[in-house]
Motif scaffolding. Sequence first.
Motif, PDB file in Angstrom:
ATOM      1  N   PRO A   1     -11.967  16.815   1.293  1.00  0.00           N
ATOM      2  CA  PRO A   1     -12.687  15.547   1.183  1.00  0.00           C
ATOM      3  C   PRO A   1     -13.409  15.393  -0.165  1.00  0.00           C
ATOM      4  CG  PRO A   1     -13.311  16.729   3.190  1.00  0.00           C
ATOM      5  CD  PRO A   1     -12.512  17.660   2.345  1.00  0.00           C
ATOM      6  N   ARG A   2     -13.638  14.154  -0.515  1.00  0.00           N
ATOM      7  CA  ARG A   2     -14.401  13.833  -1.726  1.00  0.00           C
ATOM      8  C   ARG A   2     -15.766  14.520  -1.657  1.00  0.00           C
ATOM      9  NH1 ARG A   2     -13.505   9.609  -5.295  1.00  0.00           N
ATOM     10  NH2 ARG A   2     -15.331   8.943  -6.460  1.00  0.00           N
ATOM     11  N   TRP A   3     -16.225  15.023  -2.774  1.00  0.00           N
ATOM     12  CA  TRP A   3     -17.528  15.672  -2.955  1.00  0.00           C
ATOM     13  C   TRP A   3     -17.611  17.074  -2.332  1.00  0.00           C
ATOM     14  CZ3 TRP A   3     -18.020  12.537  -6.497  1.00  0.00           C
ATOM     15  CH2 TRP A   3     -18.115  11.174  -6.355  1.00  0.00           C
ATOM     16  N   SER A   4     -16.494  17.668  -1.968  1.00  0.00           N
ATOM     17  CA  SER A   4     -16.512  19.004  -1.357  1.00  0.00           C
ATOM     18  C   SER A   4     -17.152  20.049  -2.264  1.00  0.00           C
ATOM     19  CB  SER A   4     -15.091  19.445  -1.004  1.00  0.00           C
ATOM     20  OG  SER A   4     -14.589  18.674   0.051  1.00  0.00           O
ATOM     21  N   GLY A   5     -16.826  20.032  -3.530  1.00  0.00           N
ATOM     22  CA  GLY A   5     -17.399  21.016  -4.458  1.00  0.00           C
ATOM     23  C   GLY A   5     -18.909  20.940  -4.522  1.00  0.00           C
ATOM     24  N   TYR A   6     -19.441  19.726  -4.568  1.00  0.00           N
ATOM     25  CA  TYR A   6     -20.892  19.548  -4.603  1.00  0.00           C
ATOM     26  C   TYR A   6     -21.524  20.037  -3.306  1.00  0.00           C
ATOM     27  CZ  TYR A   6     -19.862  16.495  -8.553  1.00  0.00           C
ATOM     28  OH  TYR A   6     -19.417  15.990  -9.738  1.00  0.00           O
ATOM     29  N   SER A   7     -20.920  19.681  -2.185  1.00  0.00           N
ATOM     30  CA  SER A   7     -21.460  20.077  -0.886  1.00  0.00           C
ATOM     31  C   SER A   7     -21.410  21.593  -0.698  1.00  0.00           C
ATOM     32  CB  SER A   7     -20.692  19.390   0.247  1.00  0.00           C
ATOM     33  OG  SER A   7     -20.886  17.999   0.202  1.00  0.00           O
TER      34      SER A   7
ATOM     35  N   TRP B   1     -11.452  19.511  -5.800  1.00  0.00           N
ATOM     36  CA  TRP B   1     -12.660  19.975  -5.109  1.00  0.00           C
ATOM     37  C   TRP B   1     -13.844  19.033  -5.276  1.00  0.00           C
ATOM     38  CZ3 TRP B   1     -12.664  23.198  -1.311  1.00  0.00           C
ATOM     39  CH2 TRP B   1     -11.585  24.055  -1.183  1.00  0.00           C
ATOM     40  N   PHE B   2     -13.893  18.303  -6.367  1.00  0.00           N
ATOM     41  CA  PHE B   2     -15.048  17.433  -6.582  1.00  0.00           C
ATOM     42  C   PHE B   2     -14.763  15.961  -6.295  1.00  0.00           C
ATOM     43  CE2 PHE B   2     -16.218  21.347  -8.461  1.00  0.00           C
ATOM     44  CZ  PHE B   2     -17.577  21.424  -8.241  1.00  0.00           C
ATOM     45  N   PHE B   3     -13.504  15.565  -6.331  1.00  0.00           N
ATOM     46  CA  PHE B   3     -13.172  14.161  -6.081  1.00  0.00           C
ATOM     47  C   PHE B   3     -12.232  13.971  -4.897  1.00  0.00           C
ATOM     48  CE2 PHE B   3     -14.088  14.620 -10.649  1.00  0.00           C
ATOM     49  CZ  PHE B   3     -15.305  13.966 -10.640  1.00  0.00           C
ATOM     50  N   GLY B   4     -11.799  15.075  -4.298  1.00  0.00           N
ATOM     51  CA  GLY B   4     -10.989  15.016  -3.087  1.00  0.00           C
ATOM     52  C   GLY B   4      -9.492  14.996  -3.352  1.00  0.00           C
ATOM     53  N   LEU B   5      -8.754  15.509  -2.369  1.00  0.00           N
ATOM     54  CA  LEU B   5      -7.297  15.484  -2.411  1.00  0.00           C
ATOM     55  C   LEU B   5      -6.799  15.502  -0.969  1.00  0.00           C
ATOM     56  CD1 LEU B   5      -4.786  15.513  -4.256  1.00  0.00           C
ATOM     57  CD2 LEU B   5      -4.818  18.003  -4.043  1.00  0.00           C
ATOM     58  N   LYS B   6      -6.304  14.354  -0.527  1.00  0.00           N
ATOM     59  CA  LYS B   6      -5.899  14.204   0.875  1.00  0.00           C
ATOM     60  C   LYS B   6      -4.810  15.173   1.289  1.00  0.00           C
ATOM     61  CE  LYS B   6      -7.361   9.504   1.613  1.00  0.00           C
ATOM     62  NZ  LYS B   6      -7.053   8.198   2.133  1.00  0.00           N
ATOM     63  N   LYS B   7      -3.807  15.406   0.424  1.00  0.00           N
ATOM     64  CA  LYS B   7      -2.687  16.260   0.834  1.00  0.00           C
ATOM     65  C   LYS B   7      -3.115  17.720   1.025  1.00  0.00           C
ATOM     66  CE  LYS B   7      -0.554  17.353  -3.610  1.00  0.00           C
ATOM     67  NZ  LYS B   7       0.646  17.235  -4.412  1.00  0.00           N
TER      68      LYS B   7
END
Length: 78
Positions: free
Chosen positions: A40-46, A30-36
């Motif tokens: 996206p990267r930064w989702s947790g922050y957003s 959630w915070f650094f992203g996982l393509k599979k």
Amino acid sequence: SKALTEDQIRELLLKAKEEFDDEGYDHNSWFFGLKKKNIPRWSGYSLGFYLVDKYLKKNPQEKPSSLYKKPYKDFLLL
């Protein structure tokens, strides 16, 4: 704090709600992203910024510094 569009945030919020009560959730995804998982990267922050922003707009009497003690469910009633 705003790495995603509002449409992306709404879509991810639906996915995130499934994991809110899961103590074994994958923080790094959630915070650094996982393509599979299409996170996206930064989702947790957003998502956090989005939820707090919406909450404060509906509750202008609240101070941001006091929100840490609020249950997460209070932020979902937007």
